[in-house]
Design a protein around this motif. Structure first.
Motif, PDB file in Angstrom:
ATOM      1  N   TYR A   1       0.610  -0.699  -0.015  1.00 43.11           N
ATOM      2  CA  TYR A   1      -0.007   0.761  -0.316  1.00 43.11           C
ATOM      3  C   TYR A   1       1.010   1.599   0.303  1.00 43.11           C
ATOM      4  O   TYR A   1       0.363   1.754  -0.611  1.00 43.11           O
TER       5      TYR A   1
ATOM      6  N   GLY B   1       4.329   1.180  -0.653  1.00 43.21           N
ATOM      7  CA  GLY B   1       5.046   1.454  -2.233  1.00 43.21           C
ATOM      8  C   GLY B   1       6.959   0.850  -1.930  1.00 43.21           C
ATOM      9  O   GLY B   1       7.806   1.254  -2.365  1.00 43.21           O
TER      10      GLY B   1
ATOM     11  N   HIS C   1      -5.518   6.827   1.719  1.00 42.10           N
ATOM     12  CA  HIS C   1      -5.808   7.157   0.725  1.00 42.10           C
ATOM     13  C   HIS C   1      -4.129   7.818   0.283  1.00 42.10           C
ATOM     14  O   HIS C   1      -3.999   7.599  -1.029  1.00 42.10           O
TER      15      HIS C   1
ATOM     16  N   VAL D   1      -1.533   5.493  -1.143  1.00 39.70           N
ATOM     17  CA  VAL D   1      -1.839   4.581  -1.692  1.00 39.70           C
ATOM     18  C   VAL D   1      -1.204   5.767  -2.831  1.00 39.70           C
ATOM     19  O   VAL D   1      -1.205   5.257  -4.002  1.00 39.70           O
ATOM     20  N   GLY D   2      -1.880   6.718  -2.459  1.00 37.83           N
ATOM     21  CA  GLY D   2      -0.966   7.915  -3.695  1.00 37.83           C
ATOM     22  C   GLY D   2      -0.104   7.541  -3.594  1.00 37.83           C
ATOM     23  O   GLY D   2       0.805   8.228  -4.995  1.00 37.83           O
TER      24      GLY D   2
ATOM     25  N   LYS E   1       2.579   5.981  -3.630  1.00 39.75           N
ATOM     26  CA  LYS E   1       3.163   4.383  -3.897  1.00 39.75           C
ATOM     27  C   LYS E   1       2.726   4.788  -5.331  1.00 39.75           C
ATOM     28  O   LYS E   1       3.937   4.632  -6.153  1.00 39.75           O
ATOM     29  N   HIS E   2       1.594   4.796  -5.604  1.00 39.65           N
ATOM     30  CA  HIS E   2       1.660   5.258  -7.261  1.00 39.65           C
ATOM     31  C   HIS E   2       2.319   6.757  -7.971  1.00 39.65           C
ATOM     32  O   HIS E   2       3.290   6.058  -8.939  1.00 39.65           O
ATOM     33  N   ASN E   3       2.479   7.685  -6.735  1.00 39.93           N
ATOM     34  CA  ASN E   3       2.676   9.011  -7.725  1.00 39.93           C
ATOM     35  C   ASN E   3       3.700   9.455  -6.730  1.00 39.93           C
ATOM     36  O   ASN E   3       2.453  10.518  -6.568  1.00 39.93           O
ATOM     37  N   GLU E   4       4.482   9.557  -5.875  1.00 43.20           N
ATOM     38  CA  GLU E   4       5.419   9.906  -5.138  1.00 43.20           C
ATOM     39  C   GLU E   4       5.240  11.811  -5.124  1.00 43.20           C
ATOM     40  O   GLU E   4       5.092  12.426  -4.535  1.00 43.20           O
TER      41      GLU E   4
ATOM     42  N   GLY F   1      -0.798  -5.896  -1.829  1.00 42.74           N
ATOM     43  CA  GLY F   1      -2.082  -4.945  -2.102  1.00 42.74           C
ATOM     44  C   GLY F   1      -3.234  -5.074  -1.321  1.00 42.74           C
ATOM     45  O   GLY F   1      -4.417  -5.500  -1.791  1.00 42.74           O
TER      46      GLY F   1
END
Length: 307
Positions: A38, A40, A175, A178-179, A181-184, A246
């Motif tokens: 969750y 990364g 949330h 998770v954000g 993880k996808h695009n710091e 995940g």
């Protein structure tokens, strides 16, 4: 007499011990899932917090006495959380492969502190000569020396871990993780203090790992430096990968599969690690999203047939 000695001498040694071990390892895998799945953050040093809580339990047990299970629990969780805070504050300044290696380095430092010093028995480890008692409003609702009661204690801890992490992940904090993880970089540009969120996740994950370490200590009544080794962290990572990154259910499924298969393979051959390695390779090749994807596929198929 020490309860592990009683179990060793009994005709049916420690009934339910496999269930205890599976659930404790599931809590451990869930704690690492928060970081890997969750946030990364791939940590190879997660066993340090597990071991810190277990050793804190062993060190504090003689002073706390048998009637202070809650005090021991708070001390163990506090020790694990504090270590995670200190380590996280340092390692989160690195990225990528450097982050992985630095977490491993800190875990090895913890291992050698317990292994090469006289703290809690050095390389020989130390025993806990009683299981703590948990009082509630002056009453003793359960006795952890009772196999059934201890089983429900560990199961309750697992349920609370799943529920607690689910609440965390559904919150704004979750949330944000998770954000990140996808695009710091995008999250940072949006005004999120990504370092603080990652540090918070690190501390939460370390605390839940400490819960697993605490239960491990009072289950076996013995701790040694091996529980802080990189093998322990690697096993937790394999559980997460095997079950599916995940997914909280994936971490639980991965822990159950890994522990039970390890026990089964060890009865077949002393080189059971080869069988386990082969199984993990095949499972990852056929199910890149983990065993949980197989369970989801079966559920969707049944749902389609019911229509």
């Amino acid at each position: 007499m020490h309860w592990m000695v009683r179990c060793a001498r009994a005709a049916d040694p420690c009934p339910g011990w496999a269930a205890w071990k599976v659930m404790i390892m599931a809590i451990f895998a869930l704690s690492l899932q928060l970081l890997i799945g969750y946030t990364g953050l791939v940590s190879l040093g997660h066993a340090a917090y597990f071991a810190m809580a277990a050793y804190a339990t062993a060190i504090m047990a003689p002073q706390a006495g048998p009637g202070n299970g809650w005090l021991l629990l708070l001390g163990a969780l506090g020790a694990a959380a504090l270590l995670a805070l200190v380590v996280g504050a340092l390692v989160l300044r690195t990225r990528g492969i450097y982050f992985i290696m630095v977490t491993l380095a800190f875990a090895q430092m913890v291992y050698f502190v317990f292994h090469d010093t006289k703290i809690a028995g050095g390389s020989d480890g130390t025993y806990i000569y009683f299981r703590p008692e948990f009082g509630l409003l002056g009453a003793r609702p359960f006795d952890v020396n009772d196999v059934t009661h201890f089983y429900w204690l560990v199961l309750g801890a697992l349920v609370l871990t799943v529920a607690g992490l689910a609440v965390v992940l559904r919150s704004r904090f979750g949330h944000a993780l998770v954000g990140i993880k996808h695009n710091e970089q995008r999250m940072r540009a949006a005004g999120y203090a990504t370092y603080r969120y990652q540090l918070g996740a690190f501390v939460v994950a370390g605390t839940f790992a400490g819960l697993a370490g605490y239960l491990y200590a009072i289950q076996y009544g013995f701790v040694n430096p091996e529980i802080a080794s990189w093998h322990q962290s690697g096993n937790a990572m394999l559980m997460v990968i095997l079950g599916g990154a995940g997914s909280l259910a994936g971490a639980v499924l991965g822990a159950f599969s890994f522990v039970l298969l390890a026990e089964w393979f060890s009865t077949l051959t002393k080189h059971w690690q080869l069988l386990m390695g082969g199984f993990v390779i095949v499972a990852v090749a056929l199910l890149p999203h983990g065993l949980i994807s197989l369970a989801r596929g079966v559920a969707r198929r049944r749902e389609g047939e019911s229509r």
